[in-house]
Each structure stands twice: as structure tokens, then as C-alpha cells.
Enzyme design. Sequence first.
Site, PDB file in Angstrom:
ATOM      1  N   ASN A  55       0.871  -1.242   0.005  1.00 60.65           N
ATOM      2  CA  ASN A  55       0.049   0.011   0.057  1.00 60.65           C
ATOM      3  C   ASN A  55       0.906   1.356  -0.118  1.00 60.65           C
ATOM      4  OD1 ASN A  55       1.171   0.029   2.556  1.00 60.65           O
ATOM      5  ND2 ASN A  55      -0.907   0.092   3.597  1.00 60.65           N
ATOM      6  N   LYS A  56       2.169   1.141   0.019  1.00 58.04           N
ATOM      7  CA  LYS A  56       3.045   2.240   0.229  1.00 58.04           C
ATOM      8  C   LYS A  56       3.143   2.967  -1.353  1.00 58.04           C
ATOM      9  CE  LYS A  56       3.670   1.917   4.338  1.00 58.04           C
ATOM     10  NZ  LYS A  56       2.862   0.763   4.845  1.00 58.04           N
ATOM     11  N   ILE A  57       3.804   4.103  -1.118  1.00 55.86           N
ATOM     12  CA  ILE A  57       3.804   5.029  -2.574  1.00 55.86           C
ATOM     13  C   ILE A  57       4.396   4.353  -3.534  1.00 55.86           C
ATOM     14  CG2 ILE A  57       6.124   6.375  -2.021  1.00 55.86           C
ATOM     15  CD1 ILE A  57       4.281   8.739  -2.701  1.00 55.86           C
TER      16      ILE A  57
END
Length: 384
Positions: A190-192
Site C-alpha cells: 500500500n506504500k507510495i
Amino acid sequence: MSKRRILLSSPHMGGTETKYVQEAFSTNWIAPLGENVDIFEEQIKEYTGANAACALSSGTGGIHIALDLLKVEQDDIVLCSSLTFVASANPILYHGGKPVFIDSELDSWNMCPKSLEKALKYYKMLGKKPKAVIVVNLYGQSARMDEIDEICSRYGVPIIEDAAESLGAVYKGRMSGTFGRFGIFSFNGNKIITTSGGGMIISNDEMLVERALKKATQCKENATYYQHESVGYNYRLSNVCAGIGRGQMEVLEERIQQKRNIFDKYVEGLGDVDGIEFMPEIEGSYHTRWLSTMLIDPKKLGVRASELIEHLGESNIEARRVWKPLHMQPLFDGSEYFHGEADNAKYLFDHGVCLPSDTKMTEAEINEVISLCRERILAQELFA
């Protein structure tokens, strides 16, 4: 209802990841070493300006290793941001340490320097020196690291900068993750940017990162046979996952701009509502807006954060509460918590909403989120 689920934040491939993954397969380097790992580490070093980097299987593993290298042992005190995901503090428990939580500021949402100094003064009075301070950069924004660094330097306590959510953020000309003795990034899905699962530990101290690498590979000594003289872990990133990371680094700046554009559209569509307040971008900082977050004032709107999230969920839209502070978690019952006159972390949790911030969202989907938020608020006003 949307034709597809609108997600909070999901993986977004740039196109070259499969090439690097295929290289790992074609060369048979699928183990936790290889060209992809080496190049991914170099990319992070070049991007952040850090002297050294070690790719890991998770950001949590990075915090665990950092605490190990700082010699945290049974009952040692480690100060930690309260408004964060549990992974920031779980490694303290791995070492038998005692987590002590620090409140947030309302403008940065990150660790409050005044509350931090209050805790350090208290433990100095008791003759107990904390082994480390874990500072979390929340939702893509750096904490006030200049003030925090100055305070920690005066008390002689090293900083572990949990930059899991803030790769690409800048504070007063320095990249997130480069202020502490160690900086930790996460590449969870879910990170950038993502490596499927993974993390990175960085430092300007190359010797420390060499020791981190040794810890991450079971502390194998330099011998022709397997010799082990200290405790190690199995935390190295695979060459396959690092191939994903190589491709993701090529689109990082594009993803940051997309995240910021999503946030700007929310502000444009909801910023006029009296009772909605968006997470600020503090002076001297560059916020990546990994997640677009806002506060709901139930007294003005007659709607609680949880009710707005439920309303969006009914249209197959994923929104979430802000992190539940760790000092409120049953796991940490009895832990010390330092704050000012008010409990800001609790306030942010009670009223905070994380809006969908997926970089694959269309403009129509962003507008749908805005419309549904306004619909729920307007319905409440009509009912009142």
C-alpha cells in the site's frame, strides 16, 4: 455504486518491473542477493543522499535491526510516536524493551517536540536514559526533525526515523529518513512504491549499515564454513522483489505528484465545508500525501468520522480511520504516555479520516468520493 472498488492505496506498476524480475529469473538470481538488490540500494542512496543502504524483507525488520545495533535489551526504555501503526513499536517488544509513547502535534500530526522533551527530562530525573527515540513520519509528512534532533542530541539519545510512509518527503532541504542514526522505509503493497513486501535501512554511517547487513543475513562470520558468534535474522530482500523496486523507483516522482494531485482535488471539492480540516503541510516541508487525510468536526457537521467511512463503504469505496494511537492499544496497557494539556493523538484518531488515495483512481472516481462525502454531510444538515 462504482463498477469497481475504489481502494485506499494499492500497488501501481510502472511498466519496467517485469523486465527486472525476468532478469532475476533468466540469470537464476532469485535469492536474497543479486544485481537487482545492489541497484535498488544504489537508487535509494542516490535519491535520499544517504551514504549507505541495505534492502530488507520489511520495514519492521529494519526497526528491529536498528534497535539491536543500539543494544536495546530487557526493560530498556525506547520512546516512540503514539499515532502510528503497531509495526513502529512491536520491535521494542522483540528485545524485551519498554515502549514509552509520545503525543502528536495538531499541525504536523507527528511527534510533539515539547512532549518528547518532557519525557526525556522525566527519565533524566529518574536516572534512566532511553536507548532510542523512534520518530514516525506520518502519511507522507516529516516530523519537525530539526527540533527533535536538537532535543535528542542534548540528551544523548539516538533517533530511529521511521519513514515507512514518507519516502520522497522533504523537510528543510533534507530527505525524509536521513535525519536519524537510522532511517527506515517500507515497500509494503500500500506504500507510495512497493516491492510487494520489503523495506530498507539507511544511514550516513556506512559501518552501521555493514553491521545491519550482517544482522540481516544471520550474522554469518567471514569464514569458509558457517561460523556464528552473535544473534542474526533472516531479513534480506530477495532479488525478485528488488527487481520490482527498481522499476518502481523509476516512477516514484510521478507517483508523488499523482498523490499530491489527488489531495488537491479533495481540497478543491471539500475545502469549503465548515467542519472539514485537511492535514496541514508544515512550513519548510514537502508532503508526499501518501494518504489524503482530513478531520471531521462532529459538532459542526453532525457526522462522525466512522459514519462518513461507513457511508463511503456502502458505495464500495475504501476509507479508513486514522491510526489508533498505540497508548490506547490493549497490547501496550500500562505503558507511559507523555502529552501536553490535551491528548492530540486521541483527538486525531477520533476525528480523522483517510480518504481513497489510489494513484490508479480516475478523476470521475475522485469526484464520486467528494460527492458522497458532501451527500452524507448535506443529509445530516437536512435532517437536523
